[in-house]
Design an enzyme around this catalytic site. Sequence first.
Site, PDB file in Angstrom:
ATOM      1  N   HIS A 140       0.239   5.545   8.494  1.00  0.00           N
ATOM      2  CA  HIS A 140       1.489   3.780   8.608  1.00  0.00           C
ATOM      3  C   HIS A 140       2.303   3.963   8.463  1.00  0.00           C
ATOM      4  CE1 HIS A 140       1.146   1.349   5.190  1.00  0.00           C
ATOM      5  NE2 HIS A 140       1.463   0.354   5.940  1.00  0.00           N
TER       6      HIS A 140
ATOM      7  N   SER B 249       0.914  -1.426  -0.227  1.00  0.00           N
ATOM      8  CA  SER B 249      -0.340  -0.472   0.061  1.00  0.00           C
ATOM      9  C   SER B 249       0.784   0.961   0.179  1.00  0.00           C
ATOM     10  CB  SER B 249      -1.150  -0.383   1.338  1.00  0.00           C
ATOM     11  OG  SER B 249      -0.390  -0.271   2.130  1.00  0.00           O
ATOM     12  N   GLU B 250       1.779   1.143   0.531  1.00  0.00           N
ATOM     13  CA  GLU B 250       2.933   2.334   1.213  1.00  0.00           C
ATOM     14  C   GLU B 250       4.497   1.903   0.470  1.00  0.00           C
ATOM     15  OE1 GLU B 250      -0.884   4.319   1.693  1.00  0.00           O
ATOM     16  OE2 GLU B 250       0.072   2.915   3.392  1.00  0.00           O
ATOM     17  N   THR B 251       5.107   2.383  -0.214  1.00  0.00           N
ATOM     18  CA  THR B 251       6.758   2.821   0.139  1.00  0.00           C
ATOM     19  C   THR B 251       7.499   3.697   0.290  1.00  0.00           C
ATOM     20  OG1 THR B 251       6.868   0.716  -1.397  1.00  0.00           O
ATOM     21  CG2 THR B 251       8.649   2.256  -0.996  1.00  0.00           C
TER      22      THR B 251
END
Length: 293
Positions: free
Chosen positions: A75, A44-46
């Site tokens: 997060h 979902s995110e990096t």
Amino acid sequence: MPAFRQIDVFTAVPLRGNPLAVVHDADDWSDEQMAQFANWTNLSETTFLQQPTDPRADYRVRIFTIAGELPFAGHPTIGSAHAWREAGGIPKAEGRIVQECGVGLVDVSYAERLAFAAPPLLRSGPVELDHVATIGAALGLTPDQILAAAWIDNGPGWIGLEIDCAASVLALDPDPARMRGLKVGVLGRHADSGPVAVDVKGVDVKGVDVEGVEVEVRAFYSDGRDAGEDPVTGSLNAGMAQWLIGESRLPERYVARQGTALGRDGRVHVHTTDDRIWVGGDAVTVLTGSVAV
């Protein structure tokens, strides 16, 4: 080669929270490289840690989804702060990390657990009634189940819904086609601290103890490629807290559970201190290594 960590956020138990990929020492990475790598991780995110441009900050973070960059996300803030400290980062201020990101400077405390100060909302206020009806239909909700709706956008573009109860949150089965273009968070209260008994999309959550948990949260999004559900979402919980604590609909300290419908067990700890809302959670490193690109 820059160091790499994969962090599980909003849990102290590996594989129960929301994973985050973190690339250290990414000052030389171009926007295109960061976007390509984030797309490749398929998370979902990096995030990419860099030297700060603001002298008050401890580090700068760039936050990418598989579809593009975000000015802020929760997060990734918790996970990046965890990774930065684990790699030897020493904050300039005692007990407080200052993160630089797209929305500016974000304070992150690390007293009891890592927690970020909720940034100001970029958009707040009521949602148009026809838009609420569209969202409700996409989620399979009846009008009487929706108690309140509001814009709670602190970067990703969230709309928040409070619905009648936690069991209704867990029973949601959104229509992916109707959810396209929407970013919606849904919150419902647990009636008591007893076990939940709801089957969710093949995930048996009977007997899961919710002692100490006040609310159940789910986050649904469209990322430009498809529609999905986020396991545990700091930015959404921050916006929910600003909205619902601000309207005295939630207490100034509570715990939210998220991820149940995906087989996760995230815990988001919210509290208010000195008129600031703090959103916290545990984090644990699952993978370490280096990036060879």
